[in-house]
Scaffold this motif. Structure first.
Motif, short mmCIF file in Angstrom:
data_model
loop_
_atom_site.label_atom_id
_atom_site.label_comp_id
_atom_site.label_asym_id
_atom_site.label_seq_id
_atom_site.Cartn_x
_atom_site.Cartn_y
_atom_site.Cartn_z
N UNK A 1 -21.24 -22.66 11.08
CA UNK A 1 -19.79 -22.62 10.97
C UNK A 1 -19.34 -21.75 9.81
N UNK A 2 -20.03 -21.84 8.70
CA UNK A 2 -19.71 -21.02 7.54
C UNK A 2 -19.98 -19.54 7.82
N UNK A 3 -21.06 -19.26 8.52
CA UNK A 3 -21.38 -17.87 8.89
C UNK A 3 -20.25 -17.28 9.73
N UNK A 4 -19.74 -18.04 10.70
CA UNK A 4 -18.65 -17.54 11.55
C UNK A 4 -17.41 -17.24 10.73
N UNK A 5 -17.05 -18.12 9.80
CA UNK A 5 -15.85 -17.90 8.98
C UNK A 5 -16.02 -16.66 8.10
N UNK A 6 -17.18 -16.50 7.51
CA UNK A 6 -17.43 -15.36 6.63
C UNK A 6 -17.44 -14.05 7.41
N UNK A 7 -18.02 -14.05 8.60
CA UNK A 7 -18.05 -12.83 9.41
C UNK A 7 -16.64 -12.44 9.85
N UNK B 1 -19.18 -10.97 0.04
CA UNK B 1 -19.15 -11.66 1.32
C UNK B 1 -20.43 -11.44 2.11
N UNK B 2 -20.94 -10.21 2.11
CA UNK B 2 -22.16 -9.93 2.88
C UNK B 2 -23.34 -10.73 2.34
N UNK B 3 -23.46 -10.83 1.03
CA UNK B 3 -24.56 -11.60 0.45
C UNK B 3 -24.39 -13.09 0.72
N UNK B 4 -23.14 -13.57 0.71
CA UNK B 4 -22.91 -14.98 1.00
C UNK B 4 -23.22 -15.28 2.46
N UNK B 5 -22.97 -14.32 3.36
CA UNK B 5 -23.35 -14.50 4.76
C UNK B 5 -24.86 -14.69 4.87
#
Length: 308
Positions: free
Chosen positions: A116-122, A102-106
């Motif tokens: 929007x994707x950053x918010x969901x992953x965080x 998850x951290x690498x995908x962020x």
């Protein structure tokens, strides 16, 4: 069948699969090839891909790198880009069970400016961090039910068992409704690690037998377990099936050639060696054209690891 003979519902399906204004484009992301459309890449106009490829649709002079086959090249992680592309196609985040990067995908989402994707992953990462913290503190939880819209205060364990140990709590289940992520951490299972190798020899009179030469380390087992243990070091490029993570695969291999490094990762994840087997060296090889010291010592070895 002419276009006039196509029924209205069939015509709508054709338009859905092949929009008239779609432009197909091939990408080379860190060595992995993806085929999509410029319209998909430009779904979010303010994202990096949206800004670049929206201009590409209107101008042929956009300074983008291309590989030797003419595909647009972006020097980023190709394994993680498939999740970026899925998000662009579906406008929703769907990750496999026990996804451990998850951290690498962020970082990748930040690079492509998909806020929007950053918010969901965080949000997902905060949920996982709370779960891990409770496990370390000895407060074990069998099941967390929440959603990406839940606040930190709403994240509460539904069921606890004081008789379970902190170490055992890592096998609990975690469900994040909107993200499509579910499953537990530390589930039991088997992983088989195999390698084909030989011994590297120096020139006559200059060196004795050196350390073994490993061609490739193969990984067999349940997809979710393999991804949990090896993370980004797991190469899935030869695995054509991108389906359920509860399936089993024998097509994975590792991005490094040190068997001990694989053992370290398995040990850290709680696996123990249960059995091993090896084929004998090809010491009787007599093929005159290909025979050499290394081929005579070619062998295959497998190690079976288990976590309860």
């Amino acid at each position: 069948m002419s276009s006039s003979e196509i029924k209205p519902d069939a015509m709508s399906a054709v338009e859905l699969l092949s929009p008239a204004n779609a432009t197909v484009v091939e990408l080379n992301i860190g060595g992995q090839t993806f085929t999509t459309t410029i319209e998909t890449l430009g779904r979010y106009e303010n994202s990096l891909l949206g800004l670049v490829f929206s201009k590409l649709n209107n101008s042929s002079s956009v300074p983008l790198l291309r590989d030797t086959r003419g595909r647009f090249f972006i020097d980023r992680d190709g394994n993680l880009f498939r999740y970026i592309l899925d998000y662009l196609r579906n406008d929703t985040l769907t990750l496999p069970e026990k996804f451990s990067e998850t951290r690498r995908l962020i970082d990748e989402a930040k690079y492509y400016r998909l806020h929007g994707l950053v918010d969901e992953l965080q949000t997902r990462q905060r949920i996982l961090n709370k779960y891990e913290t409770r496990a370390k503190d000895g407060l074990t939880t069998k099941l967390y039910q929440t959603s990406l819209n839940a606040s930190d205060d709403e994240l509460k364990p539904e069921e606890t068992d004081s008789n379970m140990t902190a170490a055992g709590s890592t096998s609990g289940a975690l469900s994040v409704g909107a993200s499509g992520v579910s499953g537990g951490v530390g589930s039991p299972g088997f992983i088989t690690v195999g390698y084909r190798g030989t011994f590297a020899f120096g020139r006559d009179g200059l060196a004795d037998i050196q350390f073994r030469k490993v061609m490739r380390i193969l990984v067999h087992g349940r997809v979710s377990l393999c991804r949990e243990v090896f993370g980004h070091s797991l190469n899935e490029s030869r695995d054509p099936d991108r389906g359920s993570v509860e399936r089993y695969s024998s097509r994975f291999f590792l991005k490094y050639n040190s068997v001990e490094q694989a053992f370290d990762q398995l040990t850290k994840s709680g696996f123990q060696l249960r059995a091993s087997c090896a084929s004998s060296a090809n010491g009787t090889s007599v093929a005159s054209d290909t025979d050499n010291e290394e081929t005579r010592w070619m062998h295959y070895t497998e190690f079976i690891f288990h976590r309860e």
